[in-house]
Design a protein around this motif. Structure first.
Motif, PDB file in Angstrom:
ATOM      1  N   ARG A 125       0.772  -1.354  -0.072  1.00  0.00           N
ATOM      2  CA  ARG A 125      -0.012   0.204  -0.028  1.00  0.00           C
ATOM      3  C   ARG A 125       0.851   1.258   0.005  1.00  0.00           C
ATOM      4  N   ILE A 126       1.999   1.209   0.740  1.00  0.00           N
ATOM      5  CA  ILE A 126       2.838   2.322   0.767  1.00  0.00           C
ATOM      6  C   ILE A 126       3.481   2.570  -0.663  1.00  0.00           C
ATOM      7  N   ALA A 127       3.880   1.515  -1.043  1.00  0.00           N
ATOM      8  CA  ALA A 127       4.521   1.396  -2.446  1.00  0.00           C
ATOM      9  C   ALA A 127       3.719   1.969  -3.638  1.00  0.00           C
ATOM     10  N   VAL A 128       2.312   1.668  -3.579  1.00  0.00           N
ATOM     11  CA  VAL A 128       1.479   2.033  -4.582  1.00  0.00           C
ATOM     12  C   VAL A 128       1.159   3.482  -4.351  1.00  0.00           C
ATOM     13  N   ALA A 129       0.950   4.034  -3.010  1.00  0.00           N
ATOM     14  CA  ALA A 129       0.903   5.419  -2.790  1.00  0.00           C
ATOM     15  C   ALA A 129       2.078   6.154  -3.049  1.00  0.00           C
ATOM     16  N   SER A 130       3.184   5.661  -3.026  1.00  0.00           N
ATOM     17  CA  SER A 130       4.507   6.106  -3.143  1.00  0.00           C
ATOM     18  C   SER A 130       4.809   6.377  -4.817  1.00  0.00           C
ATOM     19  N   VAL A 131       4.411   5.408  -5.280  1.00  0.00           N
ATOM     20  CA  VAL A 131       4.537   5.446  -6.976  1.00  0.00           C
ATOM     21  C   VAL A 131       3.825   6.524  -7.515  1.00  0.00           C
ATOM     22  N   ILE A 132       2.406   6.632  -7.004  1.00  0.00           N
ATOM     23  CA  ILE A 132       1.462   7.403  -7.873  1.00  0.00           C
ATOM     24  C   ILE A 132       1.673   8.699  -7.102  1.00  0.00           C
ATOM     25  N   ALA A 133       2.168   9.174  -5.850  1.00  0.00           N
ATOM     26  CA  ALA A 133       2.347  10.451  -5.412  1.00  0.00           C
ATOM     27  C   ALA A 133       3.629  11.091  -5.503  1.00  0.00           C
ATOM     28  N   TYR A 134       4.656  10.255  -5.875  1.00  0.00           N
ATOM     29  CA  TYR A 134       5.999  10.455  -6.376  1.00  0.00           C
ATOM     30  C   TYR A 134       6.013  10.852  -7.793  1.00  0.00           C
ATOM     31  N   TRP A 135       5.136  10.000  -8.580  1.00  0.00           N
ATOM     32  CA  TRP A 135       5.218  10.311  -9.986  1.00  0.00           C
ATOM     33  C   TRP A 135       4.566  11.568 -10.377  1.00  0.00           C
ATOM     34  N   CYS A 136       3.712  11.796  -9.951  1.00  0.00           N
ATOM     35  CA  CYS A 136       2.534  13.188  -9.776  1.00  0.00           C
ATOM     36  C   CYS A 136       3.596  14.273  -9.475  1.00  0.00           C
ATOM     37  N   GLY A 137       3.754  14.212  -8.366  1.00  0.00           N
ATOM     38  CA  GLY A 137       4.847  15.241  -7.535  1.00  0.00           C
ATOM     39  C   GLY A 137       6.380  15.631  -8.354  1.00  0.00           C
ATOM     40  N   SER A 138       6.785  14.296  -8.550  1.00  0.00           N
ATOM     41  CA  SER A 138       8.249  14.719  -9.345  1.00  0.00           C
ATOM     42  C   SER A 138       8.018  15.480 -10.633  1.00  0.00           C
ATOM     43  N   PHE A 139       7.196  14.861 -11.465  1.00  0.00           N
ATOM     44  CA  PHE A 139       6.788  15.407 -12.768  1.00  0.00           C
ATOM     45  C   PHE A 139       6.424  16.979 -12.709  1.00  0.00           C
ATOM     46  N   SER A 140       5.374  17.159 -11.570  1.00  0.00           N
ATOM     47  CA  SER A 140       4.889  18.472 -11.459  1.00  0.00           C
ATOM     48  C   SER A 140       6.006  19.370 -10.988  1.00  0.00           C
ATOM     49  N   ASN A 141       6.983  18.908 -10.290  1.00  0.00           N
ATOM     50  CA  ASN A 141       8.200  19.880  -9.809  1.00  0.00           C
ATOM     51  C   ASN A 141       9.123  20.093 -10.959  1.00  0.00           C
ATOM     52  N   SER A 142       9.427  19.129 -11.751  1.00  0.00           N
ATOM     53  CA  SER A 142      10.217  19.202 -12.711  1.00  0.00           C
ATOM     54  C   SER A 142       9.672  20.070 -13.706  1.00  0.00           C
ATOM     55  N   ILE A 143       8.348  20.103 -14.064  1.00  0.00           N
ATOM     56  CA  ILE A 143       7.849  20.939 -15.254  1.00  0.00           C
ATOM     57  C   ILE A 143       7.726  22.394 -14.989  1.00  0.00           C
ATOM     58  N   VAL A 144       7.222  22.602 -13.636  1.00  0.00           N
ATOM     59  CA  VAL A 144       7.087  24.012 -13.003  1.00  0.00           C
ATOM     60  C   VAL A 144       8.565  24.715 -13.064  1.00  0.00           C
ATOM     61  N   LEU A 145       9.480  23.863 -12.563  1.00  0.00           N
ATOM     62  CA  LEU A 145      10.858  24.548 -12.549  1.00  0.00           C
ATOM     63  C   LEU A 145      11.432  24.651 -14.068  1.00  0.00           C
ATOM     64  N   ALA A 146      11.275  23.709 -14.898  1.00  0.00           N
ATOM     65  CA  ALA A 146      11.779  24.127 -16.331  1.00  0.00           C
ATOM     66  C   ALA A 146      11.070  25.230 -16.996  1.00  0.00           C
ATOM     67  N   LYS A 147       9.689  25.207 -16.908  1.00  0.00           N
ATOM     68  CA  LYS A 147       8.980  26.245 -17.482  1.00  0.00           C
ATOM     69  C   LYS A 147       9.121  27.767 -16.645  1.00  0.00           C
ATOM     70  N   MET A 148       9.405  27.427 -15.450  1.00  0.00           N
ATOM     71  CA  MET A 148       9.957  28.878 -14.740  1.00  0.00           C
ATOM     72  C   MET A 148      11.316  29.588 -15.153  1.00  0.00           C
ATOM     73  N   LYS A 149      12.292  28.417 -15.398  1.00  0.00           N
ATOM     74  CA  LYS A 149      13.443  28.789 -15.973  1.00  0.00           C
ATOM     75  C   LYS A 149      13.703  29.568 -17.422  1.00  0.00           C
ATOM     76  N   VAL A 150      12.774  29.020 -18.104  1.00  0.00           N
ATOM     77  CA  VAL A 150      12.552  29.631 -19.426  1.00  0.00           C
ATOM     78  C   VAL A 150      12.035  31.062 -19.428  1.00  0.00           C
ATOM     79  N   ALA A 151      10.787  30.985 -18.408  1.00  0.00           N
ATOM     80  CA  ALA A 151      10.045  32.413 -18.268  1.00  0.00           C
ATOM     81  C   ALA A 151      10.868  33.597 -17.683  1.00  0.00           C
TER      82      ALA A 151
END
Length: 241
Positions: A125-151
């Motif tokens: 259960r921890i792993a399923v939650a971790s995978v989903i949360a980590y996947w969504c959170g990490s990609f959100s973090n990376s996309i926001v940072l990359a777009k802010m760098k360009v902006a």
């Protein structure tokens, strides 16, 4: 040799693989070792608060995620996120199999099997939650940072790392604690820990800002790279760089 066949050269980076390995290691350890344990901290004025032990180490994964995106770009950070995803998925499957294999009939296993189940039986259960949360959170973090760098044309690194972490950690914390521990922990403890850890993880990023500047500058010089995601396709469903 056929001169009509195009030759593709992939740039080699000295430290990219090492950062990927460190990221995956921290991700696995913080989710499988520290996530389920509740501990406490005592703060001035506020008093004693309950937190998850993983809060001490999990923010380091976002620290590395910021560095990867800032130096190497979103696409290479995307490969690292998927590497962490596969590693965490394998660890959860392995934990499930090991726990449910029949235990040997001896005195040691009579005690150890119960301890093993106590630590890892909720790992799925921890792993399923971790995978989903980590996947969504990490990609959100990376996309926001990359777009802010360009902006911002590469300015105000502190604002970009803190801002992207605040977004990514919020998504991660809400998804992870809701999915992993709802119905197991008391609702009051669950809400308190999720919100407190979100604040602590963001604070961790703020305090790490001088180290982020130092390491980012060192890597940019060593790798001769400072990537801008101006033409990047931000789909998470790709391993292309």
């Amino acid at each position: 040799m056929n001169k009509n066949i195009p030759t593709h050269h992939t740039k080699h980076y000295r430290f990219y693989d090492l950062i990927m390995a460190a990221f995956v290691c921290i991700l696995l350890c913080s989710n499988l070792i520290g996530a389920a344990k509740q501990t406490y901290i005592t703060l001035p004025v506020i008093g004693t608060l309950t937190v998850g032990a993983g809060v001490l180490f999990f923010p380091i994964s976002y620290f590395f995620g910021d560095i990867l995106t800032e130096v190497y770009g979103y696409a290479r950070d995307r490969r690292v996120v998927w590497a962490g995803f596969v590693a965490l998925l394998f660890a959860s499957i392995m934990a499930f199999i090991v726990v449910h294999l029949p235990a040997a009939h001896n005195e040691f296993m009579a005690t150890f099997q119960g301890q093993l189940e106590g630590v890892f039986d909720n790992a799925w259960r921890i792993a399923v939650a971790s995978v989903i949360a980590y996947w969504c959170g990490s990609f959100s973090n990376s996309i926001v940072l990359a777009k802010m760098k360009v902006a911002t044309n590469g300015k105000w690194l502190w604002m970009r790392t803190i801002g992207s972490t605040a977004v990514g950690e919020l998504i991660d914390s809400l998804l992870f604690y809701g999915m992993a521990f709802y119905g197991i922990w008391a609702t009051h403890d669950l809400v308190q820990i999720a919100l407190l850890e979100y604040g602590l993880k963001t604070l961790w990023e703020i305090l790490a800002t001088p180290l982020t500047y130092w390491l980012v500058n060192k890597l940019k010089k060593a790798e001769h790279e400072d990537f801008y995601d101006r033409d990047t396709e931000f789909t998470p469903f790709s391993l292309d760089v």
